[in-house]
Design a protein around this motif. Structure first.
Motif, PDB file in Angstrom:
ATOM      1  N   PHE A 159      -1.534   8.000   6.020  1.00  0.00           N
ATOM      2  CA  PHE A 159      -1.983   6.921   6.902  1.00  0.00           C
ATOM      3  C   PHE A 159      -2.073   5.692   6.026  1.00  0.00           C
ATOM      4  CE2 PHE A 159      -5.456   4.309   8.543  1.00  0.00           C
ATOM      5  CZ  PHE A 159      -5.172   4.235   9.894  1.00  0.00           C
ATOM      6  N   VAL A 160      -1.443   4.595   6.442  1.00  0.00           N
ATOM      7  CA  VAL A 160      -1.440   3.378   5.630  1.00  0.00           C
ATOM      8  C   VAL A 160      -1.872   2.210   6.500  1.00  0.00           C
ATOM      9  CG1 VAL A 160      -0.098   1.927   4.062  1.00  0.00           C
ATOM     10  CG2 VAL A 160       0.551   4.320   4.382  1.00  0.00           C
ATOM     11  N   THR A 161      -2.786   1.411   5.990  1.00  0.00           N
ATOM     12  CA  THR A 161      -3.226   0.215   6.694  1.00  0.00           C
ATOM     13  C   THR A 161      -3.003  -1.014   5.820  1.00  0.00           C
ATOM     14  OG1 THR A 161      -5.105  -0.889   7.758  1.00  0.00           O
ATOM     15  CG2 THR A 161      -5.610   0.587   5.943  1.00  0.00           C
ATOM     16  N   VAL A 191      -9.333  -4.619   3.720  1.00  0.00           N
ATOM     17  CA  VAL A 191      -8.487  -4.325   2.563  1.00  0.00           C
ATOM     18  C   VAL A 191      -7.538  -3.184   2.917  1.00  0.00           C
ATOM     19  CG1 VAL A 191      -8.492  -3.602   0.146  1.00  0.00           C
ATOM     20  CG2 VAL A 191     -10.372  -4.986   1.039  1.00  0.00           C
ATOM     21  N   GLY A 192      -6.278  -3.337   2.621  1.00  0.00           N
ATOM     22  CA  GLY A 192      -5.303  -2.287   2.888  1.00  0.00           C
ATOM     23  C   GLY A 192      -5.567  -1.047   2.060  1.00  0.00           C
ATOM     24  N   ALA A 193      -5.112   0.089   2.583  1.00  0.00           N
ATOM     25  CA  ALA A 193      -5.331   1.340   1.868  1.00  0.00           C
ATOM     26  C   ALA A 193      -4.349   2.412   2.314  1.00  0.00           C
ATOM     27  CB  ALA A 193      -6.752   1.834   2.093  1.00  0.00           C
ATOM     28  N   PRO A 194      -3.846   3.213   1.371  1.00  0.00           N
ATOM     29  CA  PRO A 194      -3.136   4.436   1.727  1.00  0.00           C
ATOM     30  C   PRO A 194      -4.141   5.593   1.720  1.00  0.00           C
ATOM     31  CG  PRO A 194      -2.733   3.926  -0.571  1.00  0.00           C
ATOM     32  CD  PRO A 194      -3.670   2.876  -0.037  1.00  0.00           C
ATOM     33  N   VAL A 195      -4.062   6.446   2.724  1.00  0.00           N
ATOM     34  CA  VAL A 195      -4.959   7.596   2.839  1.00  0.00           C
ATOM     35  C   VAL A 195      -4.087   8.830   3.045  1.00  0.00           C
ATOM     36  CG1 VAL A 195      -6.844   8.646   4.153  1.00  0.00           C
ATOM     37  CG2 VAL A 195      -6.740   6.150   3.903  1.00  0.00           C
ATOM     38  N   PHE A 196      -4.262   9.848   2.203  1.00  0.00           N
ATOM     39  CA  PHE A 196      -3.494  11.077   2.403  1.00  0.00           C
ATOM     40  C   PHE A 196      -4.427  12.202   2.823  1.00  0.00           C
ATOM     41  CE2 PHE A 196      -4.749  11.382  -1.987  1.00  0.00           C
ATOM     42  CZ  PHE A 196      -4.735  12.725  -2.349  1.00  0.00           C
ATOM     43  N   GLN A 211       0.826  -1.207   0.000  1.00  0.00           N
ATOM     44  CA  GLN A 211       0.000   0.000   0.000  1.00  0.00           C
ATOM     45  C   GLN A 211       0.865   1.264   0.000  1.00  0.00           C
ATOM     46  OE1 GLN A 211      -3.194  -0.100  -0.585  1.00  0.00           O
ATOM     47  NE2 GLN A 211      -3.082  -2.328  -0.563  1.00  0.00           N
ATOM     48  N   GLU A 212       1.959   1.244   0.751  1.00  0.00           N
ATOM     49  CA  GLU A 212       2.890   2.380   0.727  1.00  0.00           C
ATOM     50  C   GLU A 212       3.489   2.557  -0.659  1.00  0.00           C
ATOM     51  OE1 GLU A 212       5.295   3.369   4.746  1.00  0.00           O
ATOM     52  OE2 GLU A 212       5.843   1.498   3.763  1.00  0.00           O
ATOM     53  N   ASN A 213       3.811   1.465  -1.299  1.00  0.00           N
ATOM     54  CA  ASN A 213       4.490   1.521  -2.592  1.00  0.00           C
ATOM     55  C   ASN A 213       3.660   2.156  -3.690  1.00  0.00           C
ATOM     56  OD1 ASN A 213       6.892   0.545  -1.639  1.00  0.00           O
ATOM     57  ND2 ASN A 213       6.468  -1.575  -2.215  1.00  0.00           N
ATOM     58  N   VAL A 214       2.339   2.134  -3.595  1.00  0.00           N
ATOM     59  CA  VAL A 214       1.550   2.814  -4.624  1.00  0.00           C
ATOM     60  C   VAL A 214       1.763   4.324  -4.539  1.00  0.00           C
ATOM     61  CG1 VAL A 214      -0.176   0.975  -4.822  1.00  0.00           C
ATOM     62  CG2 VAL A 214      -0.640   2.909  -3.342  1.00  0.00           C
ATOM     63  N   VAL A 215       1.943   4.837  -3.324  1.00  0.00           N
ATOM     64  CA  VAL A 215       2.218   6.263  -3.152  1.00  0.00           C
ATOM     65  C   VAL A 215       3.624   6.581  -3.637  1.00  0.00           C
ATOM     66  CG1 VAL A 215       2.511   8.106  -1.438  1.00  0.00           C
ATOM     67  CG2 VAL A 215       0.570   6.521  -1.264  1.00  0.00           C
TER      68      VAL A 215
END
Length: 180
Positions: free
Chosen positions: A103-105, A78-83, A33-37
């Motif tokens: 915020f990453v889960t 489901v994991g998610a990055p939230v900015f 999830q971090e890697n998409v950012v």
């Protein structure tokens, strides 16, 4: 004999105080999830041309949260990055800088039941982290980025609304645990 018993007792008590070990499945899920950012930051084709285009591209791969509304877009499974907390400024060379909190889960681990017990400590059903990113631009292209507010007294506190959205059994982890 007495010393051995005291040492064993101390280890048992301390084991209950430490966070549970992070299993590789949750680590990989959060890292993904971090890697998409970071993929948007590192790919000129995705980052676009300039700060506005960059934020738009970031919105294509991560959820934006305005800090007020309910973050019901987060699915705990489901994991998610939230900015959020996006701001734009200029650096000492008058080049644009976009800063935002992330915020990453991980989402739930498919390999374990939520809250299943480990040896002494319950294992988390999912993990999350948060920190601030600064992205510097030069000639309308991403030039550099760095993470801050990620440890010690300067550590960013994850917003309670986002933490609540990932559900019971989720556990905070330091951002540096996902480096590498």
């Amino acid at each position: 004999m007495v010393a051995s018993a005291a040492l064993a007792g101390a280890l048992i008590v301390c084991a209950g105080c430490s966070p549970s070990p992070l299993d590789s499945t949750l680590w990989l899920q959060l890292d993904r999830q971090e890697n998409v950012v970071y993929g948007v930051i590192g790919d000129p084709a995705l980052a676009g041309s300039g700060p506005e285009s960059f934020v738009d591209s970031l919105g294509d791969v991560a959820d934006y949260w305005d800090g007020v509304s309910s973050p019901d877009f987060i699915d705990p499974a489901v994991g998610a990055p939230v900015f959020y907390n996006v701001s734009e400024s200029t650096d000492e060379l008058d080049d644009p800088v976009v800063e935002f909190d992330l915020f990453v889960t991980s989402g739930h681990s498919p390999d374990r039941n939520s809250g299943a017990s480990g040896w002494f400590v319950p294992t988390p059903s999912s993990v999350y982290t948060c920190y601030r990113l600064s992205v510097n631009f030069a000639a309308d292209s991403v030039w550099d980025n760095f993470r801050s507010h990620n440890y010690g007294e300067d550590r960013l506190v994850c917003p309670q609304q986002l933490v609540d959205a990932v559900g019971d059994g989720a556990q905070y982890r330091e951002p540096w645990e996902f480096d590498g």
